[in-house]
Design a protein around this motif. Structure first.
Motif, PDB file in Angstrom:
ATOM      1  N   MET A  52       0.854  -1.201   0.000  1.00  0.00           N
ATOM      2  CA  MET A  52       0.000   0.000   0.000  1.00  0.00           C
ATOM      3  C   MET A  52       0.889   1.252   0.000  1.00  0.00           C
ATOM      4  SD  MET A  52      -3.400   0.792   0.729  1.00  0.00           S
ATOM      5  CE  MET A  52      -3.988  -0.274   2.039  1.00  0.00           C
ATOM      6  N   LYS A  53       0.580   2.158  -0.931  1.00  0.00           N
ATOM      7  CA  LYS A  53       1.329   3.412  -1.009  1.00  0.00           C
ATOM      8  C   LYS A  53       0.651   4.452  -0.116  1.00  0.00           C
ATOM      9  CE  LYS A  53       1.432   5.375  -5.134  1.00  0.00           C
ATOM     10  NZ  LYS A  53       1.729   5.634  -6.553  1.00  0.00           N
ATOM     11  N   VAL A  54       1.422   5.213   0.632  1.00  0.00           N
ATOM     12  CA  VAL A  54       0.877   6.311   1.441  1.00  0.00           C
ATOM     13  C   VAL A  54       1.594   7.596   1.052  1.00  0.00           C
ATOM     14  CG1 VAL A  54       0.465   7.177   3.775  1.00  0.00           C
ATOM     15  CG2 VAL A  54       0.397   4.716   3.351  1.00  0.00           C
ATOM     16  N   THR A  55       0.828   8.577   0.607  1.00  0.00           N
ATOM     17  CA  THR A  55       1.429   9.838   0.150  1.00  0.00           C
ATOM     18  C   THR A  55       0.743  11.029   0.836  1.00  0.00           C
ATOM     19  OG1 THR A  55      -0.115   9.843  -1.718  1.00  0.00           O
ATOM     20  CG2 THR A  55       2.093   8.967  -2.137  1.00  0.00           C
ATOM     21  N   LEU A  56       1.354  12.191   0.679  1.00  0.00           N
ATOM     22  CA  LEU A  56       0.820  13.419   1.273  1.00  0.00           C
ATOM     23  C   LEU A  56       0.738  14.477   0.181  1.00  0.00           C
ATOM     24  CD1 LEU A  56       0.063  15.142   3.775  1.00  0.00           C
ATOM     25  CD2 LEU A  56       2.501  15.484   4.177  1.00  0.00           C
ATOM     26  N   SER A  57      -0.436  15.068   0.033  1.00  0.00           N
ATOM     27  CA  SER A  57      -0.643  16.049  -1.040  1.00  0.00           C
ATOM     28  C   SER A  57      -1.220  17.351  -0.494  1.00  0.00           C
ATOM     29  CB  SER A  57      -1.621  15.504  -2.085  1.00  0.00           C
ATOM     30  OG  SER A  57      -1.073  14.399  -2.730  1.00  0.00           O
ATOM     31  N   PHE A  58      -1.230  18.321  -1.354  1.00  0.00           N
ATOM     32  CA  PHE A  58      -1.740  19.635  -0.989  1.00  0.00           C
ATOM     33  C   PHE A  58      -2.906  20.006  -1.910  1.00  0.00           C
ATOM     34  CE2 PHE A  58      -1.378  24.361  -1.373  1.00  0.00           C
ATOM     35  CZ  PHE A  58      -1.795  24.636  -0.088  1.00  0.00           C
ATOM     36  N   GLU A  59      -4.048  20.247  -1.353  1.00  0.00           N
ATOM     37  CA  GLU A  59      -5.255  20.701  -2.052  1.00  0.00           C
ATOM     38  C   GLU A  59      -5.896  19.667  -2.975  1.00  0.00           C
ATOM     39  OE1 GLU A  59      -4.817  24.544  -3.931  1.00  0.00           O
ATOM     40  OE2 GLU A  59      -5.730  25.457  -2.179  1.00  0.00           O
ATOM     41  N   GLU A  60      -5.070  18.964  -3.772  1.00  0.00           N
ATOM     42  CA  GLU A  60      -5.652  17.995  -4.703  1.00  0.00           C
ATOM     43  C   GLU A  60      -5.109  16.606  -4.434  1.00  0.00           C
ATOM     44  OE1 GLU A  60      -5.453  19.178  -8.797  1.00  0.00           O
ATOM     45  OE2 GLU A  60      -5.916  21.233  -8.245  1.00  0.00           O
TER      46      GLU A  60
END
Lengths: 230, 230
Positions: free
Chosen positions: B1-9
């Motif tokens: 499982m990939k876990v990422t962090l994004s901003f707004e979208e």
């Protein structure tokens, strides 16, 4: 004074601090002990040409490894152990030297080794805006650059009571407060794994030594020299 | 499982966790105690229209303050103290509800209050990619969203041994480890100052209470309902 944190490109026209802690900015900072001038360049071909012209030592890497025919790799430990009478180092790296090209400000070279010294130098040099620029790894966020930026911003915040540190820059301070977590993050990073696989584990430990030097490089007119204040 | 962090979208088409901790996602999470359904909407006009159609309570803010004619502001404490028989809450906020509009994944609502519960729900729901999405403040990075994301990612990392957490997401874990620094950063943030000036200081303290609820909102078909697993 405004203090911001950027990725790859600087948003300041005043003072920037370039951070490519594994390993270009760490190597450059160490090299200032032995060399009067460091000339960053962008291709191995340019490096060989400059060696002929200046008699300098050529250092650099591609994918972490020393370039064939170069005197040394992009390794602070290799620089420390290298014997030469030349006072010029020609350096080409994958990422750190590349991003210097696009800077429109006075550029200092920052790492954990000179965190306090580069913070002090940036405050002395800047009029209104210090931007810390993380080099990253080919367009990707690199945690080690963020954490080194956090330590430098922490040092700036201690020395500059009227600095306005923006929220992204503040977040880096928070992330850099626990030395054990910082150490684990360096070794567990993409760059860290690459260096371990290439046998450069000691360069990671070396890059983690905070405030081990007062050297601060200033990039000006296509070369890096040790900054001196009168 | 990939876990990422994004901003707004969000960059995930699988599961996203929307974080607007001061205050939309905190308000929504609390409101799930009293309301069966929360309908986010994007203008006060839409909110008044929906109130007529559904008999719901309307809550919301512009620039932090309650909108004129609304039943309550975007305040978790106001929601807690509000008496109503309606089971529908209509909510419009400056930023948090706006960014829900563009999500192409299953969207959970995350905050510090439900950090552990939303982490658990995201792991159960996701097939291959959990993306945490910071709402920020009108296009600007907001430190409180980053720190809440860090706590949720920390909870995910504890529960999911085969999760691959990218370096930016990992940096948020590091930043969120010291509760005193997190607390100071919330109160000293742009949003924190705005809320203090408007008399909503108790909403900041409230938003800082980690794992005070098991409520997790799932945004689906333009409304938010409490997620339940069989």
């Amino acid at each position: 004074m405004k203090v911001t944190l950027s990725f790859e490109e600087s948003i300041s026209r005043d003072v920037s601090i370039m951070i490519d802690v594994l390993r270009a900015s760490t190597t450059i900072t160490t090299a200032l002990d032995k060399f009067n001038q460091i000339i960053p360049c962008f291709t191995p071909e340019d490096a060989f040409k400059l060696k002929k012209e200046t008699g300098g030592v050529i250092a650099g890497e591609r994918k972490g490894a020393k370039v064939e025919g170069f005197d040394i790799g992009n390794s602070p430990n290799a620089i420390l152990n290298f014997k030469s009478d030349s006072k010029i180092l020609i350096l080409t790296t994958s990422n750190g030297t590349r991003i210097l090209e696009n800077m429109n400000s006075q550029v200092l070279i920052g790492c954990l080794n000179n965190a306090e010294a580069v913070a002090e130098a940036s405050i002395k040099l800047a009029k209104d805006h210090i931007d810390l620029v993380m080099a990253g790894v080919w367009g990707k966020f690199a945690i080690e650059d963020y954490l080194a930026a956090g330590e430098i911003i922490h040092q700036i915040s201690k020395k500059c009571s009227d600095c306005e540190i923006d929220e992204y820059a503040k977040s880096a301070i928070l992330a850099s407060r626990n030395p054990n977590l910082v150490r684990d993050a360096f070794f567990d990073s993409t760059s860290g794994h690459k260096l371990k696989n290439l046998g450069y584990e000691n360069d990671i430990s070396y890059a983690l030594c905070q405030n081990s030097t007062k050297n601060v490089g200033l990039y000006k007119g296509n070369s890096i020299n040790k900054i001196k204040f009168k």
